[in-house]
Design an enzyme around this catalytic site. Structure first.
Site, PDB file in Angstrom:
ATOM      1  N   CYS A  85       0.839  -1.253   0.020  1.00 58.77           N
ATOM      2  CA  CYS A  85      -0.050  -0.129   0.166  1.00 58.77           C
ATOM      3  C   CYS A  85       0.920   1.165   0.011  1.00 58.77           C
ATOM      4  O   CYS A  85       0.314   2.252  -0.323  1.00 58.77           O
ATOM      5  CB  CYS A  85      -0.969   0.263   1.153  1.00 58.77           C
ATOM      6  SG  CYS A  85      -0.241  -0.129   2.749  1.00 58.77           S
TER       7      CYS A  85
HETATM    8  O1  KQY Z   1      -3.742   0.153   2.447  1.00 60.17           O
HETATM    9  C1  KQY Z   1      -3.040   0.689   3.489  1.00 60.17           C
HETATM   10  N1  KQY Z   1      -2.782  -0.612   4.575  1.00 60.17           N
HETATM   11  C2  KQY Z   1      -3.446   1.710   4.274  1.00 60.17           C
HETATM   12  C3  KQY Z   1      -3.496   2.195   5.706  1.00 60.17           C
HETATM   13  C4  KQY Z   1      -3.595   3.517   6.118  1.00 60.17           C
HETATM   14  C5  KQY Z   1      -3.163   3.578   7.249  1.00 60.17           C
HETATM   15  C6  KQY Z   1      -3.587   5.062   7.778  1.00 60.17           C
HETATM   16  N2  KQY Z   1      -3.111   5.316   9.134  1.00 60.17           N
END
Ligand code: KQY
Length: 365
Positions: free
Chosen positions: A355
């Site tokens: 991500c």
């Molecule tokens: O896609 C993801 N795992 C993003 C996580 C975002 C976390 C924001 N604190």
């Protein structure tokens, strides 16, 4: 850059599998102290390692805020392009464009972004700068874009085989904070139009305690068409067991868009990873941002690796299963170099290697 009012399906564009050839990769530099401990210094070191590892295989661009541009430029190797871009945080998979191609030209899909649930259960406020990242990246890359006003989605909540199949979790796509007014059928219809799909496979949940409402990219991904990797544990006392077992049953009983039965490989998760007091104390507590409490279980998994042109960049956690994950990746991705990066600092911010990266597929024109 044109904003198109058609859809990728109508125009003959599809989202390629991540294992197809890339032109490059994007990341966003972390900095916010209410998500990243110690003013994001430890996370920046880890992001720099991920950027360097990927840049050995393909072009890497890191987007950094005006305040962090010089620091990012200093911390990153000179063959990594650093571009100033304001942002709310560092999750380019989710707020950046999902690229689609017709084999010649690449375009971006700019999903509406609301920080994983807006005012219902979003992870920070505001998110307006992140919602402009996809448009700005398309502008930078001279790619036309499709904008899905009124349809909220993140890139980490979809995984495609590039041949008409996508896997998603119901936990995420049917969550109340995204598109509560849309039925499952209309959500599936939008995915089919914007990713050019024939088949959407719905598993129930993502990794236990994943703050994104269970993004699929942390629990399950395509290795190639017809083959998926699934995060797994044999420990029946771990709440992850029932989640993974249910996904396994659904996946092994599914056929993809081409009518193939899916082959499912189990990828063992690390033992549960909890936030320590020191780690929790390092994060600034701010109203409106998800707190990081001592003892909270993090959504640790190895499934969120990045597939680069000649390599795989995967997370390690100082766990005996690190080496099992490496071996499995070496077997499944023969011919690619498998590189491990200690990723606890990314996990502490609520995320993973997949991500914080977004690939740009190869365009012929
Ligand atoms: O896609 C993801 N795992 C993003 C996580 C975002 C976390 C924001 N604190």
């Amino acid at each position: 850059m044109r904003t198109l009012s058609t859809t990728p399906k109508k125009d003959g564009f599809r989202m390629p599998g991540e294992f197809e050839e890339h032109d490059g990769c994007f990341m966003i530099w972390p900095e916010r102290p209410d998500n990243w401990r110690l003013g994001a210094k430890p996370a920046q070191k880890t992001f720099a390692k991920v950027a360097k590892a990927i840049s050995e295989f393909e072009n890497m661009t890191v987007l950094a805020s005006p305040e962090q541009y010089s620091n990012a430029r200093n911390m990153l190797d000179s063959d990594i392009r650093v571009v100033e871009m304001v942002n709310n945080d560092s999750w380019v998979r989710d707020c950046g464009p999902t690229f689609v191609t017709d084999g010649e030209v690449v375009r971006g899909v700019d999903w509406e972004f609301n920080a994983w649930g807006g005012l219902v259960d979003g992870l920070y406020f505001p998110w307006d700068k992140d919602d402009q990242i996809a448009e700005k990246v398309c502008e930078l890359e001279r790619k036309d874009r499709y904008r899905t006003n009124g349809f909220v989605l993140e890139g980490g909540s979809i995984h495609v085989d590039g041949e008409g199949t996508c896997i998603v979790t119901a936990e995420c796509l049917l969550s109340q904070g995204r598109n509560p007014e849309l039925s499952k059928l209309s959500i599936e219809g939008n995915l089919k139009e914007y990713l050019n799909l024939e088949k959407v496979i719905w598993i129930d949940n993502g990794i236990y305690n994943d703050e994104t409402n269970g993004h699929v990219d942390n629990i399950c991904c395509f290795v190639k068409p017809g083959e998926v990797l699934l995060a797994w544990t044999d420990d029946k006392d771990d709440p992850q067991y029932e989640i993974s077992k249910s996904a396994y049953d659904i996946l092994t009983n599914s056929v993809d868009a081409k009518g193939r039965k899916l082959k499912v490989h189990k990828m063992y998760t690390p033992s549960p990873i909890l936030i320590t007091k020191e780690e929790s104390d390092g994060v600034d507590a701010v109203d409106g941002t998800l707190p990081r409490e001592e003892g909270d279980r993090l959504a640790a998994s190895y499934v969120n690796f990045y597939i680069a042109n000649g390599g795989i960049v995967f997370p390690m956690f100082n766990d005996p299963n690190d080496e099992k994950a490496r071996k499995l990746l070496e077997e499944l991705f023969e011919g690619r170099k498998v590189v491990g990066i200690y990723a606890r600092e990314i996990l502490l911010g609520g995320g993973n290697i997949h991500c914080i990266t977004q690939q740009l597929p190869k365009a012929r024109k």
